[in-house]
Design a protein around this motif. Structure first.
Motif, mmCIF file in Angstrom:
data_model
loop_
_atom_site.group_PDB
_atom_site.id
_atom_site.type_symbol
_atom_site.label_atom_id
_atom_site.label_comp_id
_atom_site.label_asym_id
_atom_site.label_seq_id
_atom_site.Cartn_x
_atom_site.Cartn_y
_atom_site.Cartn_z
ATOM 1 N N ASP A 166 0.806 -1.230 0.000
ATOM 2 C CA ASP A 166 0.000 0.000 0.000
ATOM 3 C C ASP A 166 0.837 1.278 0.000
ATOM 4 O OD1 ASP A 166 -2.233 -1.496 -0.047
ATOM 5 O OD2 ASP A 166 -2.720 -1.280 2.078
ATOM 6 N N ARG A 167 2.148 1.157 -0.104
ATOM 7 C CA ARG A 167 3.038 2.334 -0.096
ATOM 8 C C ARG A 167 2.964 3.084 -1.422
ATOM 9 N NH1 ARG A 167 4.517 4.030 4.664
ATOM 10 N NH2 ARG A 167 3.392 2.476 5.810
ATOM 11 N N SER A 168 3.407 4.338 -1.386
ATOM 12 C CA SER A 168 3.464 5.135 -2.611
ATOM 13 C C SER A 168 4.699 6.016 -2.482
ATOM 14 C CB SER A 168 2.216 6.004 -2.704
ATOM 15 O OG SER A 168 2.261 6.973 -1.673
ATOM 16 N N PRO A 169 5.105 6.705 -3.558
ATOM 17 C CA PRO A 169 6.282 7.583 -3.440
ATOM 18 C C PRO A 169 6.104 8.627 -2.334
ATOM 19 C CG PRO A 169 5.732 7.238 -5.738
ATOM 20 C CD PRO A 169 4.624 6.606 -4.949
ATOM 21 N N ALA A 170 4.880 9.023 -2.047
ATOM 22 C CA ALA A 170 4.650 10.012 -0.986
ATOM 23 C C ALA A 170 4.786 9.404 0.408
ATOM 24 C CB ALA A 170 3.259 10.618 -1.132
ATOM 25 N N HIS A 171 4.748 8.090 0.465
ATOM 26 C CA HIS A 171 4.793 7.389 1.759
ATOM 27 C C HIS A 171 5.836 6.267 1.699
ATOM 28 C CE1 HIS A 171 0.459 8.925 1.800
ATOM 29 N NE2 HIS A 171 1.148 9.675 2.632
ATOM 30 N N PRO A 172 7.121 6.655 1.631
ATOM 31 C CA PRO A 172 8.175 5.654 1.437
ATOM 32 C C PRO A 172 8.552 4.900 2.720
ATOM 33 C CG PRO A 172 9.135 7.837 1.611
ATOM 34 C CD PRO A 172 7.649 8.028 1.687
ATOM 35 N N VAL A 173 9.191 3.769 2.496
ATOM 36 C CA VAL A 173 9.833 3.025 3.584
ATOM 37 C C VAL A 173 11.316 2.995 3.256
ATOM 38 C CG1 VAL A 173 9.981 0.847 4.840
ATOM 39 C CG2 VAL A 173 7.817 1.514 3.779
ATOM 40 N N ILE A 174 12.151 3.313 4.235
ATOM 41 C CA ILE A 174 13.594 3.255 4.019
ATOM 42 C C ILE A 174 14.201 2.297 5.048
ATOM 43 C CG2 ILE A 174 13.819 5.547 3.005
ATOM 44 C CD1 ILE A 174 14.724 6.585 5.760
ATOM 45 N N VAL A 175 15.380 1.783 4.701
ATOM 46 C CA VAL A 175 16.075 0.913 5.653
ATOM 47 C C VAL A 175 17.510 1.402 5.833
ATOM 48 C CG1 VAL A 175 14.709 -1.165 5.190
ATOM 49 C CG2 VAL A 175 16.762 -0.721 3.828
ATOM 50 N N ALA A 176 18.055 1.076 7.005
ATOM 51 C CA ALA A 176 19.485 1.280 7.255
ATOM 52 C C ALA A 176 20.117 -0.097 7.175
ATOM 53 C CB ALA A 176 19.706 1.893 8.635
ATOM 54 N N GLU A 177 21.149 -0.193 6.339
ATOM 55 C CA GLU A 177 21.799 -1.482 6.105
ATOM 56 C C GLU A 177 23.255 -1.378 6.532
ATOM 57 O OE1 GLU A 177 20.979 -3.962 2.263
ATOM 58 O OE2 GLU A 177 22.865 -2.887 2.017
ATOM 59 N N SER A 178 23.736 -2.418 7.186
ATOM 60 C CA SER A 178 25.145 -2.458 7.558
ATOM 61 C C SER A 178 25.671 -3.864 7.308
ATOM 62 C CB SER A 178 25.305 -2.093 9.043
ATOM 63 O OG SER A 178 26.638 -2.254 9.433
ATOM 64 N N GLY A 179 26.729 -3.963 6.537
ATOM 65 C CA GLY A 179 27.314 -5.276 6.231
ATOM 66 C C GLY A 179 26.306 -6.238 5.627
#
Ligand SMILES: CC(C)(COP(=O)(O)OP(=O)(O)OC[C@H]1O[C@@H](n2cnc3c(N)ncnc32)[C@H](O)[C@@H]1OP(=O)(O)O)[C@@H](O)C(=O)NCCC(=O)NCCS
Length: 176
Positions: free
Chosen positions: A47-60
């Motif tokens: 149900d996401r859209s460009p106006a409602h993004p999900v981001i992640v922090a990635e390490s290794g």
């Protein structure tokens, strides 16, 4: 710790869910009472859209935190108001990653043309409130005893950040 912050993909939904579910039975940082199912997360992401993004922090190669902008209210007139969520894996807190995620989210909200970001937190969530305050969010409301978890009533503070400081509401605030 080398951190990459990027948009989430379907492949991140497992770690996103694991990070979140850790807190469900342990913390008042979420008012959810039962862990997320795999299907619930898939629907949430679909149900996401460009106006409602999900981001992640990635390490290794591991996802160690995530953040999202969600609709504050689905009524059309609220379209430029969003709610922010940030969740860090419990063993990597207090290393600046939460701040990096929220900063990234604020910039994405600005680029998406949003007007204001709202953050809600239980009054006992000192880390969440301090993080938001450190980035300029102001306390605008406190609702008393609106949630119940671990056998007690919980108060919720709402914080707000304006993205466009030439807004009518800021002008009104600046008047003597
Ligand atoms: C709240 C949370 C996102 C903060 O992320 P973090 O990476 O641990 O925090 P940071 O290291 O980026 O800290 C940024 C600021 O937040 C505040 N802060 C963070 N942890 C804190 C704590 N335990 N107590 C008080 N203030 C805290 C401080 O102001 C800090 O700035 P400083 O280190 O210069 O003093 C993280 O602790 C978390 O995921 N908690 C569980 C989920 C949650 O509460 N999410 C918020 C609800 S949407």
């Amino acid at each position: 710790m080398d951190i990459v912050i990027r948009l989430a993909t379907n492949a991140d939904l497992g770690p996103i869910r694991d990070i979140y579910n850790y807190y469900v039975h342990r913390s008042t940082c979420t008012f959810q009472l039962e862990p997320d199912t795999e299907d619930a997360r898939i629907i949430w992401f679909r149900d996401r859209s460009p106006a409602h993004p999900v981001i992640v922090a990635e390490s290794g190669g591991d996802v160690i935190g995530w953040a999202a902008l969600s609709a504050w209210n689905r009524r059309e007139a609220y379209a430029h108001s969003v709610e922010a969520s940030v969740y860090l894996r419990h063993d990597v807190q207090r290393r600046g990653i939460g701040r990096s995620l929220l900063c990234d989210l604020i910039e994405r909200a600005r680029q998406a043309g949003h007007h204001t970001i709202i953050g809600g937190a239980c009054t006992e969530q000192a880390a969440s409130l301090a993080l938001q305050e450190s980035l300029g969010f102001e306390r605008v409301a406190c609702f008393k005893e609106v949630g119940q978890k671990f056998g007690r009533w919980l108060d919720v503070v709402y914080m707000q950040l304006f993205l466009d400081h030439q807004t009518s509401s800021n002008v009104v605030r600046a008047l003597p």
